[in-house]
Design a protein around this motif. Structure first.
Motif, PDB file in Angstrom:
ATOM      1  N   SER A   1       0.810  -1.241  -0.032  1.00  0.00           N
ATOM      2  CA  SER A   1      -0.031  -0.156  -0.012  1.00  0.00           C
ATOM      3  C   SER A   1       0.871   1.121   0.105  1.00  0.00           C
ATOM      4  O   SER A   1       2.066   1.127   0.151  1.00  0.00           O
ATOM      5  CB  SER A   1      -0.642   0.012   1.076  1.00  0.00           C
ATOM      6  N   PRO A   2       0.379   2.474  -0.162  1.00  0.00           N
ATOM      7  CA  PRO A   2       1.261   3.591  -0.183  1.00  0.00           C
ATOM      8  C   PRO A   2       1.776   3.712   1.181  1.00  0.00           C
ATOM      9  O   PRO A   2       2.830   4.259   1.520  1.00  0.00           O
ATOM     10  CB  PRO A   2       0.137   4.908  -0.315  1.00  0.00           C
ATOM     11  N   THR A   3       1.101   3.453   2.214  1.00  0.00           N
ATOM     12  CA  THR A   3       1.963   3.542   3.680  1.00  0.00           C
ATOM     13  C   THR A   3       3.032   2.601   3.591  1.00  0.00           C
ATOM     14  O   THR A   3       4.095   3.095   4.295  1.00  0.00           O
ATOM     15  CB  THR A   3       0.760   2.956   4.667  1.00  0.00           C
ATOM     16  N   PHE A   4       2.876   1.266   3.134  1.00  0.00           N
ATOM     17  CA  PHE A   4       4.169   0.461   3.038  1.00  0.00           C
ATOM     18  C   PHE A   4       5.280   1.182   2.120  1.00  0.00           C
ATOM     19  O   PHE A   4       6.397   0.955   2.693  1.00  0.00           O
ATOM     20  CB  PHE A   4       3.577  -0.902   2.671  1.00  0.00           C
ATOM     21  N   VAL A   5       5.027   1.474   1.081  1.00  0.00           N
ATOM     22  CA  VAL A   5       5.900   2.291   0.228  1.00  0.00           C
ATOM     23  C   VAL A   5       6.406   3.355   0.811  1.00  0.00           C
ATOM     24  O   VAL A   5       7.876   3.749   0.710  1.00  0.00           O
ATOM     25  CB  VAL A   5       5.261   2.575  -1.138  1.00  0.00           C
ATOM     26  N   LEU A   6       5.793   4.332   1.814  1.00  0.00           N
ATOM     27  CA  LEU A   6       6.413   5.347   2.308  1.00  0.00           C
ATOM     28  C   LEU A   6       7.284   4.732   3.610  1.00  0.00           C
ATOM     29  O   LEU A   6       8.309   5.356   3.581  1.00  0.00           O
ATOM     30  CB  LEU A   6       5.442   6.169   2.822  1.00  0.00           C
ATOM     31  N   SER A   7       7.092   3.756   4.248  1.00  0.00           N
ATOM     32  CA  SER A   7       7.620   3.214   5.197  1.00  0.00           C
ATOM     33  C   SER A   7       8.950   2.502   4.789  1.00  0.00           C
ATOM     34  O   SER A   7      10.117   2.748   5.195  1.00  0.00           O
ATOM     35  CB  SER A   7       7.033   2.101   5.899  1.00  0.00           C
ATOM     36  N   LEU A   8       8.712   2.105   3.470  1.00  0.00           N
ATOM     37  CA  LEU A   8       9.983   1.466   2.901  1.00  0.00           C
ATOM     38  C   LEU A   8      11.084   2.575   2.345  1.00  0.00           C
ATOM     39  O   LEU A   8      12.099   2.144   2.646  1.00  0.00           O
ATOM     40  CB  LEU A   8      10.051   0.374   1.830  1.00  0.00           C
ATOM     41  N   ALA A   9      10.556   3.621   1.858  1.00  0.00           N
ATOM     42  CA  ALA A   9      11.406   4.590   1.657  1.00  0.00           C
ATOM     43  C   ALA A   9      12.155   5.464   2.453  1.00  0.00           C
ATOM     44  O   ALA A   9      13.198   5.575   2.393  1.00  0.00           O
ATOM     45  CB  ALA A   9      10.419   5.595   0.909  1.00  0.00           C
ATOM     46  N   GLY A  10      11.492   5.465   3.814  1.00  0.00           N
ATOM     47  CA  GLY A  10      12.098   5.915   4.930  1.00  0.00           C
ATOM     48  C   GLY A  10      13.161   4.995   5.444  1.00  0.00           C
ATOM     49  O   GLY A  10      14.454   5.651   5.728  1.00  0.00           O
ATOM     50  N   ALA A  11      12.712   3.537   5.350  1.00  0.00           N
ATOM     51  CA  ALA A  11      13.803   3.030   5.810  1.00  0.00           C
ATOM     52  C   ALA A  11      15.101   2.928   4.977  1.00  0.00           C
ATOM     53  O   ALA A  11      16.183   2.589   5.592  1.00  0.00           O
ATOM     54  CB  ALA A  11      13.172   1.494   6.201  1.00  0.00           C
ATOM     55  N   VAL A  12      14.806   2.582   3.922  1.00  0.00           N
ATOM     56  CA  VAL A  12      15.991   2.881   2.920  1.00  0.00           C
ATOM     57  C   VAL A  12      16.763   4.091   2.931  1.00  0.00           C
ATOM     58  O   VAL A  12      17.995   4.050   2.967  1.00  0.00           O
ATOM     59  CB  VAL A  12      15.563   2.428   1.378  1.00  0.00           C
ATOM     60  N   SER A  13      16.285   5.227   2.901  1.00  0.00           N
ATOM     61  CA  SER A  13      16.971   6.300   3.410  1.00  0.00           C
ATOM     62  C   SER A  13      17.707   6.446   4.582  1.00  0.00           C
ATOM     63  O   SER A  13      18.770   6.966   4.483  1.00  0.00           O
ATOM     64  CB  SER A  13      15.909   7.550   3.313  1.00  0.00           C
ATOM     65  N   ALA A  14      17.020   5.866   5.701  1.00  0.00           N
ATOM     66  CA  ALA A  14      17.617   6.031   6.873  1.00  0.00           C
ATOM     67  C   ALA A  14      19.113   5.155   6.844  1.00  0.00           C
ATOM     68  O   ALA A  14      19.964   5.401   7.368  1.00  0.00           O
ATOM     69  CB  ALA A  14      16.804   5.440   8.039  1.00  0.00           C
ATOM     70  N   ILE A  15      18.864   3.949   6.297  1.00  0.00           N
ATOM     71  CA  ILE A  15      19.909   2.765   6.251  1.00  0.00           C
ATOM     72  C   ILE A  15      21.038   3.412   5.392  1.00  0.00           C
ATOM     73  O   ILE A  15      22.079   3.288   5.633  1.00  0.00           O
ATOM     74  CB  ILE A  15      19.507   1.457   5.610  1.00  0.00           C
ATOM     75  N   ALA A  16      20.594   4.272   4.176  1.00  0.00           N
ATOM     76  CA  ALA A  16      21.647   4.847   3.369  1.00  0.00           C
ATOM     77  C   ALA A  16      22.619   5.737   4.041  1.00  0.00           C
ATOM     78  O   ALA A  16      23.632   5.852   4.022  1.00  0.00           O
ATOM     79  CB  ALA A  16      21.059   5.381   2.123  1.00  0.00           C
ATOM     80  N   ALA A  17      21.710   6.501   4.848  1.00  0.00           N
ATOM     81  CA  ALA A  17      22.553   7.646   5.550  1.00  0.00           C
ATOM     82  C   ALA A  17      23.312   7.006   6.873  1.00  0.00           C
ATOM     83  O   ALA A  17      24.207   7.528   6.839  1.00  0.00           O
ATOM     84  CB  ALA A  17      21.366   8.615   6.390  1.00  0.00           C
ATOM     85  N   LEU A  18      22.890   5.922   7.326  1.00  0.00           N
ATOM     86  CA  LEU A  18      23.624   5.242   8.230  1.00  0.00           C
ATOM     87  C   LEU A  18      24.946   4.504   7.654  1.00  0.00           C
ATOM     88  O   LEU A  18      26.112   4.303   8.298  1.00  0.00           O
ATOM     89  CB  LEU A  18      23.038   4.197   9.132  1.00  0.00           C
TER      90      LEU A  18
END
Length: 178
Positions: free
Chosen positions: A79-96
């Motif tokens: 769902s859009p909620t899942f995709v937004l959550s995944l985008a946030g997680a991928v962004s955070a992991i990339a930053a880390l």
């Protein structure tokens, strides 16, 4: 011709921490948010703890597993909620992943960086995909303020947890159940 693979202790610890992150993620979804789009991200305490204890690959695995398992359990998968959550997680992991080369950054700094990257990734995707309205950037200061506040709070909790774990591993008489 099957080879038996026995997971080592670290694998089991990482799996247990991943399960904890999923449980926190699911529990957090049932708590109503006073401001849409803002949640404390308590499961990220686990991700930062795993990052410090076991490294970036383990933290990335926990973060992505949390999103997928949480999406399946809550019913938001794809769902859009899942995709937004995944985008946030991928962004955070990339930053880390980039933060690995920064000297002297501790759990609070890592959590703050991850929180801000998470919010930035979600906001950018929401703006480009869901709500491409020119007024949407007016919400960014509120969202980033929440990211800073929760990032610092979660980082302090992760730092406290790491101090406790370090103390307990040095002194075998102490237990996590005190």
């Amino acid at each position: 011709m099957y080879r038996h693979i026995t997971p080592d202790r670290d694998d089991l610890r990482i799996a247990a921490l991943a399960a904890l992150a999923v449980a926190i993620h699911v529990a957090e979804t049932v708590v109503p948010s006073p401001i849409p789009g803002i949640r404390p991200g308590l499961a990220n305490i686990v991700v930062v703890t795993v990052l410090v204890l076991f490294g970036w690959r383990a933290a990335a695995w926990v973060a992505i597993l949390r999103v997928f398992a949480g999406g399946l359990l809550v019913g938001t998968f794809l769902s859009p909620t899942f995709v937004l959550s995944l985008a946030g997680a991928v962004s955070a992991i990339a930053a880390l992943g980039l933060a690995r080369w920064l000297p002297g950054i501790g759990p609070v700094g890592l959590s703050l960086l991850a929180s801000m990257a998470h919010m930035s990734g979600q906001f950018l995707l929401a703006w480009l995909w869901l709500v491409p309205h020119p007024a949407l950037p007016a919400l960014l200061p509120v969202l980033m303020t929440a990211a800073v506040a929760f990032g610092c709070l979660n980082g302090m909790i992760a730092a406290s947890l790491l101090r406790r774990l370090n103390r307990d591993t040095r002194d075998p008489r102490r237990s996590m159940h005190e």
